[in-house]
Design a protein around this motif. Sequence first.
Motif, PDB file in Angstrom:
ATOM      1  N   GLU A 202      89.480  13.808 -27.657  1.00 57.02           N
ATOM      2  CA  GLU A 202      90.036  14.829 -27.265  1.00 57.02           C
ATOM      3  C   GLU A 202      90.407  16.041 -26.717  1.00 57.02           C
ATOM      4  OE1 GLU A 202      90.622  16.005 -32.303  1.00 57.02           O
ATOM      5  OE2 GLU A 202      90.138  13.989 -32.373  1.00 57.02           O
ATOM      6  N   ARG A 203      92.056  16.804 -26.346  1.00 50.88           N
ATOM      7  CA  ARG A 203      91.653  17.973 -25.124  1.00 50.88           C
ATOM      8  C   ARG A 203      91.731  18.904 -26.353  1.00 50.88           C
ATOM      9  NH1 ARG A 203      96.826  17.924 -21.336  1.00 50.88           N
ATOM     10  NH2 ARG A 203      95.607  20.053 -20.230  1.00 50.88           N
ATOM     11  N   VAL A 204      90.810  19.850 -25.904  1.00 47.21           N
ATOM     12  CA  VAL A 204      90.879  21.418 -25.728  1.00 47.21           C
ATOM     13  C   VAL A 204      91.088  22.153 -25.438  1.00 47.21           C
ATOM     14  CG1 VAL A 204      88.329  22.575 -27.111  1.00 47.21           C
ATOM     15  CG2 VAL A 204      88.466  20.635 -27.497  1.00 47.21           C
ATOM     16  N   PRO A 205      91.917  23.128 -25.884  1.00 48.65           N
ATOM     17  CA  PRO A 205      91.839  23.429 -24.469  1.00 48.65           C
ATOM     18  C   PRO A 205      90.919  24.929 -24.771  1.00 48.65           C
ATOM     19  CG  PRO A 205      93.357  24.223 -26.473  1.00 48.65           C
ATOM     20  CD  PRO A 205      92.430  22.673 -27.220  1.00 48.65           C
ATOM     21  N   LEU A 206      90.957  25.113 -22.974  1.00 49.86           N
ATOM     22  CA  LEU A 206      89.460  26.199 -22.502  1.00 49.86           C
ATOM     23  C   LEU A 206      89.080  26.828 -23.368  1.00 49.86           C
ATOM     24  CD1 LEU A 206      87.828  26.716 -20.421  1.00 49.86           C
ATOM     25  CD2 LEU A 206      89.858  27.723 -19.046  1.00 49.86           C
ATOM     26  N   GLU A 207      90.559  28.346 -24.207  1.00 50.77           N
ATOM     27  CA  GLU A 207      89.712  29.362 -24.880  1.00 50.77           C
ATOM     28  C   GLU A 207      89.181  28.584 -25.958  1.00 50.77           C
ATOM     29  OE1 GLU A 207      94.607  28.700 -25.781  1.00 50.77           O
ATOM     30  OE2 GLU A 207      92.787  28.445 -23.429  1.00 50.77           O
ATOM     31  N   VAL A 208      89.185  27.577 -26.324  1.00 50.32           N
ATOM     32  CA  VAL A 208      88.664  26.962 -27.720  1.00 50.32           C
ATOM     33  C   VAL A 208      87.511  26.325 -27.657  1.00 50.32           C
ATOM     34  CG1 VAL A 208      88.968  25.319 -29.882  1.00 50.32           C
ATOM     35  CG2 VAL A 208      91.063  25.920 -28.697  1.00 50.32           C
ATOM     36  N   ALA A 209      86.920  26.085 -25.921  1.00 49.70           N
ATOM     37  CA  ALA A 209      86.021  25.794 -25.661  1.00 49.70           C
ATOM     38  C   ALA A 209      84.919  26.924 -25.970  1.00 49.70           C
ATOM     39  CB  ALA A 209      86.536  24.709 -24.301  1.00 49.70           C
ATOM     40  N   LEU A 210      85.573  28.053 -25.332  1.00 50.88           N
ATOM     41  CA  LEU A 210      84.800  29.228 -24.596  1.00 50.88           C
ATOM     42  C   LEU A 210      84.406  29.604 -25.945  1.00 50.88           C
ATOM     43  CD1 LEU A 210      87.234  30.422 -21.764  1.00 50.88           C
ATOM     44  CD2 LEU A 210      84.998  29.770 -21.374  1.00 50.88           C
ATOM     45  N   LYS A 211      85.536  29.358 -27.074  1.00 51.86           N
ATOM     46  CA  LYS A 211      84.903  30.222 -28.030  1.00 51.86           C
ATOM     47  C   LYS A 211      83.497  29.198 -29.072  1.00 51.86           C
ATOM     48  CE  LYS A 211      89.567  32.232 -29.232  1.00 51.86           C
ATOM     49  NZ  LYS A 211      90.383  31.999 -30.717  1.00 51.86           N
ATOM     50  N   ALA A 212      83.201  28.280 -28.577  1.00 54.81           N
ATOM     51  CA  ALA A 212      82.220  27.429 -29.447  1.00 54.81           C
ATOM     52  C   ALA A 212      80.765  27.763 -28.417  1.00 54.81           C
ATOM     53  CB  ALA A 212      82.640  25.581 -28.829  1.00 54.81           C
ATOM     54  N   HIS A 236      86.677  26.994 -13.807  1.00 49.32           N
ATOM     55  CA  HIS A 236      87.391  27.300 -13.933  1.00 49.32           C
ATOM     56  C   HIS A 236      86.359  28.945 -13.845  1.00 49.32           C
ATOM     57  CE1 HIS A 236      89.910  31.011 -16.173  1.00 49.32           C
ATOM     58  NE2 HIS A 236      90.960  30.484 -16.145  1.00 49.32           N
ATOM     59  N   PRO A 237      86.466  30.539 -13.722  1.00 49.25           N
ATOM     60  CA  PRO A 237      85.711  31.273 -14.019  1.00 49.25           C
ATOM     61  C   PRO A 237      84.782  31.145 -15.584  1.00 49.25           C
ATOM     62  CG  PRO A 237      87.495  31.371 -12.333  1.00 49.25           C
ATOM     63  CD  PRO A 237      87.208  30.486 -12.922  1.00 49.25           C
ATOM     64  N   ALA A 238      86.025  31.439 -16.165  1.00 49.46           N
ATOM     65  CA  ALA A 238      86.010  31.538 -17.526  1.00 49.46           C
ATOM     66  C   ALA A 238      84.898  31.019 -18.049  1.00 49.46           C
ATOM     67  CB  ALA A 238      86.754  32.218 -18.011  1.00 49.46           C
ATOM     68  N   LEU A 239      84.869  29.773 -18.119  1.00 53.67           N
ATOM     69  CA  LEU A 239      83.821  28.134 -18.587  1.00 53.67           C
ATOM     70  C   LEU A 239      82.612  28.534 -17.493  1.00 53.67           C
ATOM     71  CD1 LEU A 239      83.351  26.253 -20.222  1.00 53.67           C
ATOM     72  CD2 LEU A 239      84.622  24.655 -18.015  1.00 53.67           C
ATOM     73  N   ALA A 240      81.950  29.105 -16.046  1.00 56.82           N
ATOM     74  CA  ALA A 240      81.285  29.268 -15.569  1.00 56.82           C
ATOM     75  C   ALA A 240      80.264  30.546 -16.252  1.00 56.82           C
ATOM     76  CB  ALA A 240      81.661  29.368 -14.172  1.00 56.82           C
ATOM     77  N   ALA A 241      81.290  31.490 -16.963  1.00 58.21           N
ATOM     78  CA  ALA A 241      80.026  32.770 -17.371  1.00 58.21           C
ATOM     79  C   ALA A 241      79.890  32.002 -18.507  1.00 58.21           C
ATOM     80  CB  ALA A 241      81.873  33.685 -17.399  1.00 58.21           C
ATOM     81  N   VAL A 242      80.040  31.150 -19.546  1.00 63.93           N
ATOM     82  CA  VAL A 242      79.526  31.456 -20.949  1.00 63.93           C
ATOM     83  C   VAL A 242      78.517  30.299 -20.404  1.00 63.93           C
ATOM     84  CG1 VAL A 242      80.159  29.774 -22.902  1.00 63.93           C
ATOM     85  CG2 VAL A 242      82.083  31.418 -22.250  1.00 63.93           C
ATOM     86  N   VAL A 243      78.759  29.233 -19.035  1.00 59.69           N
ATOM     87  CA  VAL A 243      78.374  27.568 -19.625  1.00 59.69           C
ATOM     88  C   VAL A 243      77.774  27.343 -17.726  1.00 59.69           C
ATOM     89  CG1 VAL A 243      77.342  25.213 -19.759  1.00 59.69           C
ATOM     90  CG2 VAL A 243      79.259  26.786 -20.692  1.00 59.69           C
ATOM     91  N   PRO A 244      76.946  28.963 -17.182  1.00 56.04           N
ATOM     92  CA  PRO A 244      76.757  28.750 -15.618  1.00 56.04           C
ATOM     93  C   PRO A 244      75.752  27.101 -15.236  1.00 56.04           C
ATOM     94  CG  PRO A 244      75.285  29.902 -16.962  1.00 56.04           C
ATOM     95  CD  PRO A 244      76.234  29.434 -17.796  1.00 56.04           C
ATOM     96  N   PRO A 245      76.385  26.931 -13.578  1.00 56.67           N
ATOM     97  CA  PRO A 245      76.009  25.559 -13.644  1.00 56.67           C
ATOM     98  C   PRO A 245      74.523  24.988 -13.484  1.00 56.67           C
ATOM     99  CG  PRO A 245      76.845  27.267 -11.889  1.00 56.67           C
ATOM    100  CD  PRO A 245      76.554  28.389 -13.006  1.00 56.67           C
TER     101      PRO A 245
END
Length: 285
Positions: A202-212, A236-245
Amino acid sequence: MPVIRHLLSALAVGALLAATAAAAAPPRRVVSINLCTDQLALALADPGQIAALSYLSRLASLSFLAGNATAFRIVRGTAEEVLKIAPDLVLAGAYSSASTRMVLAAHGVPTATFTPVTTVAEARAEIARAAALLGHPERGARLVSEIDRALTEAALPPGPPVLALQMQRRGFASGRETLIADLMRRLGIVNAADALGVVSVERVPLEVALKARPDLLILQDEDRPPADQGAALLSHPALAAVVPPQRRAFLPYREITCAGPALPAAIRRLSGEVRRIRAAIAADR
């Protein structure tokens, strides 16, 4: 409704013919019209039994055994081209053309339909079924043993739990009723999608994934510049900040799409990546 009843009746006839064929001599002209049944045919049948495979079988990005498929004729999966080959067994997927399967059944062609699996247990059963249909049950048993051995060898040592989220293009995440989720459970990985209420894919909005706030992001492609908007979300930079490469694992599409001969490789890769991520997390702390 009469059309639907006729379709279901025809498909049932095809399945009955396939079951009858399994009890007879091994098939000599097998045609596969599905990516996942291609893999099963290549892994379990004699080369001389395979009359044709689907055109997807040669795509290295999708097919785990693409190199093996080049020796065989390919088909698009229409009833007309399959009938010209005069197969004595057709291997199809649940999403293969229903009209094709109906026409094949109407012509008395044994057709075995395989559904996408969501657990290792289902994978074992489908492998055993395919091997029996092809007349080589011992090969199915060997592949199942290889999967079980990979699971045993991939068992993670005691350590802090790893919270992982498997994401695809456009933000689709894999929930508890998917094969990757079952592999996570068996390896002791916590699926972040469970807490998000994701059941299938299922599709998960970026902001929801970040909160996880997952420790690990499981992707299907190596890091590269996004080719389109669907892939751009994963960069997305916000995702990279939470889960770096350094806390991203890559499980190729060809290893996880079909639960057949690719499964041992997927298990070993996922276990290796989690061990690496654990070390990275420990270093960050």
